[in-house]
Design an enzyme around this catalytic site. Structure first.
Site, PDB file in Angstrom:
ATOM      1  N   ASP A 119       0.927  -1.007   0.034  1.00 46.36           N
ATOM      2  CA  ASP A 119      -0.145  -0.049   0.489  1.00 46.36           C
ATOM      3  C   ASP A 119       0.865   1.800  -0.330  1.00 46.36           C
ATOM      4  O   ASP A 119       0.341   2.398   0.213  1.00 46.36           O
ATOM      5  CB  ASP A 119      -1.482   0.270   1.217  1.00 46.36           C
ATOM      6  CG  ASP A 119      -0.331   0.151   2.620  1.00 46.36           C
ATOM      7  OD1 ASP A 119       1.232   0.142   3.247  1.00 46.36           O
ATOM      8  OD2 ASP A 119      -1.205   0.306   3.527  1.00 46.36           O
ATOM      9  N   HIS A 175       5.703   3.377  12.338  1.00 45.95           N
ATOM     10  CA  HIS A 175       6.123   2.264  13.432  1.00 45.95           C
ATOM     11  C   HIS A 175       6.988   0.899  13.383  1.00 45.95           C
ATOM     12  O   HIS A 175       7.074   0.683  14.042  1.00 45.95           O
ATOM     13  CB  HIS A 175       4.736   2.045  14.159  1.00 45.95           C
ATOM     14  CG  HIS A 175       3.495   2.012  12.872  1.00 45.95           C
ATOM     15  ND1 HIS A 175       2.118   1.534  13.671  1.00 45.95           N
ATOM     16  CD2 HIS A 175       3.413   0.527  11.922  1.00 45.95           C
ATOM     17  CE1 HIS A 175       1.253   0.755  12.531  1.00 45.95           C
ATOM     18  NE2 HIS A 175       2.603   0.178  11.878  1.00 45.95           N
ATOM     19  N   HIS A 203      10.725   3.553   5.916  1.00 47.19           N
ATOM     20  CA  HIS A 203      10.425   1.942   5.360  1.00 47.19           C
ATOM     21  C   HIS A 203      12.293   0.867   5.054  1.00 47.19           C
ATOM     22  O   HIS A 203      12.540   0.346   3.754  1.00 47.19           O
ATOM     23  CB  HIS A 203       9.656   1.744   4.247  1.00 47.19           C
ATOM     24  CG  HIS A 203       8.469   1.418   5.163  1.00 47.19           C
ATOM     25  ND1 HIS A 203       7.033   1.303   3.980  1.00 47.19           N
ATOM     26  CD2 HIS A 203       7.896   1.844   5.366  1.00 47.19           C
ATOM     27  CE1 HIS A 203       5.935   1.303   4.728  1.00 47.19           C
ATOM     28  NE2 HIS A 203       6.720   1.743   5.416  1.00 47.19           N
ATOM     29  N   ASP A 260       9.562  -2.869   7.965  1.00 50.82           N
ATOM     30  CA  ASP A 260       9.026  -3.125   7.307  1.00 50.82           C
ATOM     31  C   ASP A 260      10.649  -2.805   5.834  1.00 50.82           C
ATOM     32  O   ASP A 260      10.164  -2.937   4.571  1.00 50.82           O
ATOM     33  CB  ASP A 260       8.321  -1.494   6.003  1.00 50.82           C
ATOM     34  CG  ASP A 260       7.166  -1.027   7.076  1.00 50.82           C
ATOM     35  OD1 ASP A 260       6.205  -2.670   7.452  1.00 50.82           O
ATOM     36  OD2 ASP A 260       7.134  -0.564   8.438  1.00 50.82           O
TER      37      ASP A 260
HETATM   38  P1  NAD Z   1      -8.426   3.012   5.304  1.00 56.41           P
HETATM   39  O1  NAD Z   1      -8.686   2.694   3.497  1.00 56.41           O
HETATM   40  O2  NAD Z   1      -9.241   1.639   5.348  1.00 56.41           O
HETATM   41  O3  NAD Z   1      -8.898   4.122   5.377  1.00 56.41           O
HETATM   42  C1  NAD Z   1      -8.180   5.657   5.298  1.00 56.41           C
HETATM   43  C2  NAD Z   1      -9.277   6.526   4.972  1.00 56.41           C
HETATM   44  O4  NAD Z   1      -9.195   7.379   4.338  1.00 56.41           O
HETATM   45  C3  NAD Z   1     -10.612   6.039   4.386  1.00 56.41           C
HETATM   46  O5  NAD Z   1     -12.031   6.041   5.881  1.00 56.41           O
HETATM   47  C4  NAD Z   1     -11.485   7.145   3.652  1.00 56.41           C
HETATM   48  O6  NAD Z   1     -13.067   7.018   3.305  1.00 56.41           O
HETATM   49  C5  NAD Z   1     -10.366   8.462   3.443  1.00 56.41           C
HETATM   50  N1  NAD Z   1     -10.267   8.793   2.806  1.00 56.41           N
HETATM   51  C6  NAD Z   1     -10.215   8.791   1.959  1.00 56.41           C
HETATM   52  N2  NAD Z   1      -9.456   9.613   0.556  1.00 56.41           N
HETATM   53  C7  NAD Z   1     -10.166  11.184   1.695  1.00 56.41           C
HETATM   54  C8  NAD Z   1     -10.184  12.276   0.996  1.00 56.41           C
HETATM   55  N3  NAD Z   1      -9.591  13.003  -0.112  1.00 56.41           N
HETATM   56  N4  NAD Z   1     -10.076  13.180   2.739  1.00 56.41           N
HETATM   57  C9  NAD Z   1     -10.924  12.445   3.648  1.00 56.41           C
HETATM   58  N5  NAD Z   1     -10.315  11.174   4.238  1.00 56.41           N
HETATM   59  C10 NAD Z   1     -10.415   9.958   2.800  1.00 56.41           C
HETATM   60  O7  NAD Z   1      -6.478   2.776   4.394  1.00 56.41           O
HETATM   61  P2  NAD Z   1      -5.247   2.447   6.081  1.00 56.41           P
HETATM   62  O8  NAD Z   1      -5.125   1.181   5.356  1.00 56.41           O
HETATM   63  O9  NAD Z   1      -6.420   2.603   7.287  1.00 56.41           O
HETATM   64  O10 NAD Z   1      -4.237   3.416   5.734  1.00 56.41           O
HETATM   65  C11 NAD Z   1      -4.447   4.439   5.622  1.00 56.41           C
HETATM   66  C12 NAD Z   1      -2.888   5.222   5.235  1.00 56.41           C
HETATM   67  O11 NAD Z   1      -2.041   4.861   6.110  1.00 56.41           O
HETATM   68  C13 NAD Z   1      -2.343   4.348   3.752  1.00 56.41           C
HETATM   69  O12 NAD Z   1      -1.681   5.563   3.211  1.00 56.41           O
HETATM   70  C14 NAD Z   1      -1.817   3.700   4.637  1.00 56.41           C
HETATM   71  O13 NAD Z   1      -0.635   3.189   3.932  1.00 56.41           O
HETATM   72  C15 NAD Z   1      -0.619   4.181   5.743  1.00 56.41           C
HETATM   73  N6  NAD Z   1      -0.600   4.343   6.732  1.00 56.41           N
HETATM   74  C16 NAD Z   1       0.611   3.796   7.639  1.00 56.41           C
HETATM   75  C17 NAD Z   1       1.435   3.473   8.433  1.00 56.41           C
HETATM   76  C18 NAD Z   1       2.589   4.118   8.940  1.00 56.41           C
HETATM   77  O14 NAD Z   1       2.824   3.627  10.324  1.00 56.41           O
HETATM   78  N7  NAD Z   1       2.868   5.314   8.368  1.00 56.41           N
HETATM   79  C19 NAD Z   1       1.269   2.089   9.136  1.00 56.41           C
HETATM   80  C20 NAD Z   1      -0.533   1.205   8.104  1.00 56.41           C
HETATM   81  C21 NAD Z   1      -0.981   2.033   6.993  1.00 56.41           C
END
Ligand code: NAD
Length: 468
Positions: A119, A175, A203, A260
């Protein structure tokens, strides 16, 4: 103690919301704060809002919530904006992957050398990168003194892009570094005696310093590898910190890849499912195989189903506590997530996400150590100043103070891993900024899965057909 306005963008995110909200409610020094939940998906947003409000009541936390589908409302007057949104959702990722596979690109064209995370799209995700810039531009106008905490991926490309283009204060969080604990636990070491540092890109971080009781602990790890040449069998697709891939990567690069980074290796471990199984263990072949990623997506769907079912129950019966409503649905979710949910009710346990402790450090001067993504500015020798690095830093009311990286990253890692990863980041950002699909074709011509120019052209034409 100070109250602030914290806005969570993409608050319907199955992964983040519950963790962030439980951290906010448990951080007494943020009592009185106001949390705006923003999402474009009204039903997911509503579920998050109902759960958050009930949780705060259960915990007797003095935190106010509001929900909105308007980005402007969320950003206006915010002190901290946490971006967890995934524009287009997992459905978009799967659509792009399918087109790529149709044209002979196993796991899709965004799967690239040193970027195998399923992702973490860098080539076809222009809407996601545009959204990052939209948030930053809006913050410049509506909350110019606020911090942007970037959780949504790609954190490496996103942090570099936003920091180059905008003057807002920002930090990227991941994380992944917590996987250092997997090594410490496996070696049966006492956590308090460990002194560690990681450094690299998001990552792409490496255990540069690993001391135990004042001495180099790498010999302890080497001994363990001698006794366990095949590492550990995975308990789930993400359990790869001591996989054969991690051990092999360590032997080539001279330091352990962390979190990662183990997934983000070269093609040697990723040619196909059989190869992945060999290096990451069966039955899944790691998180990014077709089997491992299905495991993860099924899990996200189960968690999303849990939150919406729970919200329905709470709507119908106002006297039910969130813990009761959640446990009524425990049978439909994975056991380890049920355990995590239980930990939301233990005030002494935070989620491990860094966002809320970071806010507490800035607002209340509760100095703490974090692993942050910020522009390099000289921290890692050999990397340009305007490229985001992931490094440990002390954070207090005056901001982020990066640690000196000692010992430094070995040349092998800088030249054979970070340079090529950085080049791919620059290519992807140039293609995005110029909105030029021809540059994506050029990237694919440097991809081992490409057999002909026509193949690369065809996949890019199909993906970017609506871009003039
Ligand atoms: P998800 O699809 O379950 O949730 C994302 C949310 O964003 C959804 O509720 C969706 O409706 C919302 N969304 C989409 N477009 C939007 C917009 N224009 N404005 C506001 N909200 C909007 O996704 P997820 O699996 O929870 O992942 C979310 C992000 O976090 C991804 O980019 C993923 O790669 C990232 N992630 C980061 C880490 C980290 O440690 N940094 C860990 C896991 C996931």
């Amino acid at each position: 103690m100070a109250s602030v306005k914290i806005s969570i963008i993409g608050a319907g995110s199955a992964v983040f919301s519950l963790r962030l909200i439980s951290d906010i409610c448990k951080t007494e020094s943020l009592a009185g704060s106001f949390v705006t939940l923003m999402d474009v998906d009204e039903s997911r947003l509503d579920a998050a809002y109902i759960l958050a409000s009930q949780y705060a009541r259960d915990m007797k936390a003095n935190i106010q919530f509001e929900e909105t589908i308007e980005l402007e409302k969320a950003i206006s007057g915010a002190d901290f904006v946490i971006n967890t949104a995934l524009v287009g959702g997992h459905a978009f990722l799967e659509k792009m992957r399918k087109i790529g596979e149709k044209h002979g690109y196993y796991r899709g064209i965004d799967t690239q050398e040193f970027n195998m995370v399923s992702d973490y799209y860098t080539l076809t995700n222009w809407n996601q990168l545009s959204f990052f810039l939209e948030i930053a531009t809006m913050m410049e106008k509506l909350s110019p003194n606020a911090w942007l905490l970037q959780a949504a991926n790609p954190v490496f490309e996103g942090t570099t892009l936003i920091s180059r283009k905008s003057k807002i204060k920002m930090v990227g969080f991941c994380h992944g570094h917590h996987a250092v604990n997997d090594i410490v636990d496996t070696l049966n070491l006492e956590k308090e005696k460990i002194d560690w540092q990681v450094a690299g890109f998001n990552h792409a971080i490496w255990l540069t310093r690993f001391h135990y009781d004042g001495k180099d602990a790498y010999p302890i790890l080497d001994e363990w590898f001698k006794e366990h040449p095949n590492g550990k069998s995975p308990k789930n697709p993400f359990d790869d910190q001591l996989s054969p891939a991690a051990i092999d990567t360590y032997h080539f690069y001279g330091r352990m890849p962390i979190g990662d980074t183990v997934r983000n290796s070269g093609w040697k471990y990723h040619y196909d499912l059989e190869t992945k199984k060999k290096w990451y263990g069966g039955p899944w072949g790691g998180a990014d195989s077709e089997l491992g990623w299905k495991w993860y997506e099924d899990r996200l769907r189960e968690i999303t189903a849990l939150t919406s079912k729970t919200a329905e129950l709470l709507k119908k019966n106002k006297n039910v506590k969130l813990s009761e409503a959640l446990s009524a649905n425990f049978s439909i979710i994975p056991a380890d997530f049920a355990n995590e949910v239980k930990s939301f009710y233990d005030p002494s346990i935070l989620s491990g996400e860094q966002h809320i402790p970071f806010i507490d450090a800035i607002v209340n001067n509760h100095t703490n150590r974090f692993v942050v993504n910020i522009l390099n500015n000289g921290v890692i020798a050999g990397i340009p100043n305007d490229v985001a690095v992931e490094i440990p830093a002390r954070v207090d009311k005056d901001g982020i103070h990066p640690e000196e990286i000692t010992p430094p990253l070995p040349e092998r890692i800088i030249k054979w891993y970070l340079y090529p990863r950085m080049a791919r980041m620059e290519w992807a950002l140039e293609a995005f900024e110029k909105k030029n699909p021809d540059l994506i074709v050029e990237i694919l011509l440097r991809d081992r899965r490409t057999h002909s120019y026509e193949q690369a052209r065809a996949v890019v034409d199909e993906i970017f057909k609506d871009i003039s």
